[in-house]
Scaffold this motif. Structure first.
Motif, PDB file in Angstrom:
ATOM      1  N   LEU A  19       1.244  -1.114   0.182  1.00 55.30           N
ATOM      2  CA  LEU A  19      -0.192  -0.319  -0.183  1.00 55.30           C
ATOM      3  C   LEU A  19       0.407   1.360   0.181  1.00 55.30           C
ATOM      4  N   SER A  20       2.137   1.314   0.044  1.00 59.02           N
ATOM      5  CA  SER A  20       2.931   2.145   0.134  1.00 59.02           C
ATOM      6  C   SER A  20       2.741   3.084  -1.162  1.00 59.02           C
ATOM      7  N   LYS A  21       2.852   4.750  -1.034  1.00 58.12           N
ATOM      8  CA  LYS A  21       2.878   5.431  -2.277  1.00 58.12           C
ATOM      9  C   LYS A  21       4.037   5.657  -2.341  1.00 58.12           C
ATOM     10  N   TRP A  22       5.178   5.140  -2.254  1.00 59.79           N
ATOM     11  CA  TRP A  22       6.476   4.893  -3.052  1.00 59.79           C
ATOM     12  C   TRP A  22       7.369   3.579  -2.785  1.00 59.79           C
ATOM     13  N   ALA A  23       6.301   3.099  -4.320  1.00 62.11           N
ATOM     14  CA  ALA A  23       7.949   2.248  -5.108  1.00 62.11           C
ATOM     15  C   ALA A  23       7.505   0.999  -3.910  1.00 62.11           C
ATOM     16  N   PRO A  24       5.729   0.791  -3.345  1.00 60.16           N
ATOM     17  CA  PRO A  24       5.713  -0.483  -3.073  1.00 60.16           C
ATOM     18  C   PRO A  24       6.499  -1.759  -3.747  1.00 60.16           C
ATOM     19  N   GLY A  25       6.794  -1.999  -5.084  1.00 61.66           N
ATOM     20  CA  GLY A  25       8.209  -3.312  -4.787  1.00 61.66           C
ATOM     21  C   GLY A  25       8.897  -3.036  -4.487  1.00 61.66           C
ATOM     22  N   THR A  26       9.638  -1.778  -4.226  1.00 60.61           N
ATOM     23  CA  THR A  26      10.735  -1.510  -3.186  1.00 60.61           C
ATOM     24  C   THR A  26      10.023  -2.065  -2.043  1.00 60.61           C
ATOM     25  N   CYS A  27       8.836  -1.591  -1.275  1.00 58.66           N
ATOM     26  CA  CYS A  27       9.195  -1.726  -0.046  1.00 58.66           C
ATOM     27  C   CYS A  27       8.712  -3.293  -0.068  1.00 58.66           C
ATOM     28  N   GLY A  28       8.256  -4.190  -0.551  1.00 60.32           N
ATOM     29  CA  GLY A  28       7.726  -5.868  -0.425  1.00 60.32           C
ATOM     30  C   GLY A  28       9.065  -5.794  -0.095  1.00 60.32           C
ATOM     31  N   THR A  29       9.838  -5.624  -1.225  1.00 58.20           N
ATOM     32  CA  THR A  29      11.512  -6.466  -1.363  1.00 58.20           C
ATOM     33  C   THR A  29      11.981  -6.129  -0.112  1.00 58.20           C
ATOM     34  N   PHE A  30      12.238  -4.723   0.327  1.00 57.11           N
ATOM     35  CA  PHE A  30      12.541  -4.464   2.037  1.00 57.11           C
ATOM     36  C   PHE A  30      12.100  -5.732   2.700  1.00 57.11           C
ATOM     37  N   LEU A  31      11.208  -5.746   2.894  1.00 61.00           N
ATOM     38  CA  LEU A  31      10.224  -6.176   4.418  1.00 61.00           C
ATOM     39  C   LEU A  31      10.767  -7.270   4.369  1.00 61.00           C
ATOM     40  N   ALA A  32      10.714  -8.218   2.944  1.00 63.67           N
ATOM     41  CA  ALA A  32      10.772  -9.619   2.970  1.00 63.67           C
ATOM     42  C   ALA A  32      12.123  -9.997   3.295  1.00 63.67           C
ATOM     43  N   LEU A  33      13.173  -9.095   3.411  1.00 63.28           N
ATOM     44  CA  LEU A  33      15.006  -8.790   3.091  1.00 63.28           C
ATOM     45  C   LEU A  33      14.926  -8.433   4.402  1.00 63.28           C
ATOM     46  N   LEU A  34      14.022  -7.798   5.570  1.00 60.78           N
ATOM     47  CA  LEU A  34      14.253  -7.550   6.357  1.00 60.78           C
ATOM     48  C   LEU A  34      13.662  -8.425   7.274  1.00 60.78           C
ATOM     49  N   ALA A  35      13.039  -9.256   7.284  1.00 59.79           N
ATOM     50  CA  ALA A  35      12.657 -10.231   7.649  1.00 59.79           C
ATOM     51  C   ALA A  35      13.513 -11.987   7.385  1.00 59.79           C
ATOM     52  N   ALA A  36      14.393 -12.018   6.278  1.00 60.36           N
ATOM     53  CA  ALA A  36      14.524 -12.891   6.672  1.00 60.36           C
ATOM     54  C   ALA A  36      15.373 -13.297   7.418  1.00 60.36           C
ATOM     55  N   PRO A  37      16.357 -12.916   7.935  1.00 58.29           N
ATOM     56  CA  PRO A  37      17.080 -13.604   8.916  1.00 58.29           C
ATOM     57  C   PRO A  37      16.529 -14.153  10.332  1.00 58.29           C
ATOM     58  N   TRP A  38      15.382 -13.468  10.189  1.00 54.63           N
ATOM     59  CA  TRP A  38      14.786 -14.541  11.534  1.00 54.63           C
ATOM     60  C   TRP A  38      13.575 -15.074  11.238  1.00 54.63           C
ATOM     61  N   ILE A  39      13.184 -15.439   9.816  1.00 54.26           N
ATOM     62  CA  ILE A  39      12.136 -16.479   9.521  1.00 54.26           C
ATOM     63  C   ILE A  39      12.475 -17.074   8.946  1.00 54.26           C
ATOM     64  N   TYR A  40      12.958 -16.619   7.530  1.00 54.28           N
ATOM     65  CA  TYR A  40      13.496 -16.932   6.386  1.00 54.28           C
ATOM     66  C   TYR A  40      14.873 -18.392   6.858  1.00 54.28           C
ATOM     67  N   GLN A  41      16.145 -17.468   6.983  1.00 54.89           N
ATOM     68  CA  GLN A  41      17.223 -17.994   6.648  1.00 54.89           C
ATOM     69  C   GLN A  41      17.742 -18.982   7.753  1.00 54.89           C
ATOM     70  N   PRO A  42      16.654 -19.356   9.079  1.00 57.61           N
ATOM     71  CA  PRO A  42      17.024 -20.077  10.173  1.00 57.61           C
ATOM     72  C   PRO A  42      16.700 -21.060   9.587  1.00 57.61           C
ATOM     73  N   MET A  43      16.319 -21.530   9.210  1.00 60.19           N
ATOM     74  CA  MET A  43      15.524 -22.746   8.570  1.00 60.19           C
ATOM     75  C   MET A  43      16.344 -23.676   7.547  1.00 60.19           C
ATOM     76  N   SER A  44      16.518 -25.037   7.926  1.00 65.23           N
ATOM     77  CA  SER A  44      17.274 -25.700   6.822  1.00 65.23           C
ATOM     78  C   SER A  44      16.990 -25.741   5.565  1.00 65.23           C
ATOM     79  N   TRP A  45      17.045 -25.491   4.796  1.00 68.23           N
ATOM     80  CA  TRP A  45      18.002 -25.504   3.156  1.00 68.23           C
ATOM     81  C   TRP A  45      16.694 -26.598   2.536  1.00 68.23           C
ATOM     82  N   LYS A  46      16.012 -27.784   3.289  1.00 69.35           N
ATOM     83  CA  LYS A  46      15.165 -28.268   2.839  1.00 69.35           C
ATOM     84  C   LYS A  46      13.829 -26.866   2.700  1.00 69.35           C
TER      85      LYS A  46
END
Length: 161
Positions: A19-46
């Motif tokens: 819903l960002s008025k400024w570059a929603p795709g950029t905001c979505g990418t930023f949010l995804a990578l900001l959350a990754a170290p806590w949600i995604y990367q601690p998981m095993s590769w599989k």
């Protein structure tokens, strides 16, 4: 609009990022990578791969429904595809170093905005939400290749699994 449609739009928008008025795709990418170290990367590769498959399938159905609800092909506020692409980009890396996440952000955004071949062409390879997701999947794969090459030649401080 019923409650399920509201949930679908919230998922597609990654909450408020889309819903960002400024570059929603950029905001979505930023949010995804900001959350990754806590949600995604601690998981095993599989497990990471399994999560990506789930995001692709759920995101494809949800993005298709969002197109109908918003009456627009590939609406800018749908950013679940950025989540998939950004997380694919960092799939083979252990840990979320700042340099890795920054490089992934910059390279992925360049690919997502410029849409070189085959990214742009892939938007029409599959119908509806599947096409919405596919171009960012390919952009994520291309970003992963750039990051792996950068790590291999020592330009990026990142451990590969």
């Amino acid at each position: 609009m019923n409650a399920l449609d509201k949930v679908i739009l919230c998922f597609c928008r990654l909450g408020v990022a889309g819903l960002s008025k400024w570059a929603p795709g950029t905001c979505g990418t930023f949010l995804a990578l900001l959350a990754a170290p806590w949600i995604y990367q601690p998981m095993s590769w599989k497990w990471r791969l399994f999560v990506l498959v789930l995001i692709f399938i759920a995101g494809s159905f949800a993005a298709g429904r969002a197109e109908t609800l918003l009456e627009k092909k590939d609406p800018g506020e749908v950013v679940v595809d950025e989540l998939a692409g950004a997380w694919i980009a960092i799939l083979p890396f252990a840990g979320g170093s700042v340099s890795l996440l920054c490089a992934a952000f910059v390279v992925f955004r360049i690919f997502d905005i410029a849409k070189p071949w085959p990214i742009h062409a892939s938007e029409d390879w599959l119908p509806g939400g599947w096409g919405v997701m596919l171009d960012d999947i390919i952009g994520g794969l291309m970003t992963m290749i750039v990051l792996l090459l950068a790590a291999a030649v020592g330009l990026l401080d990142a451990a590969v699994l």
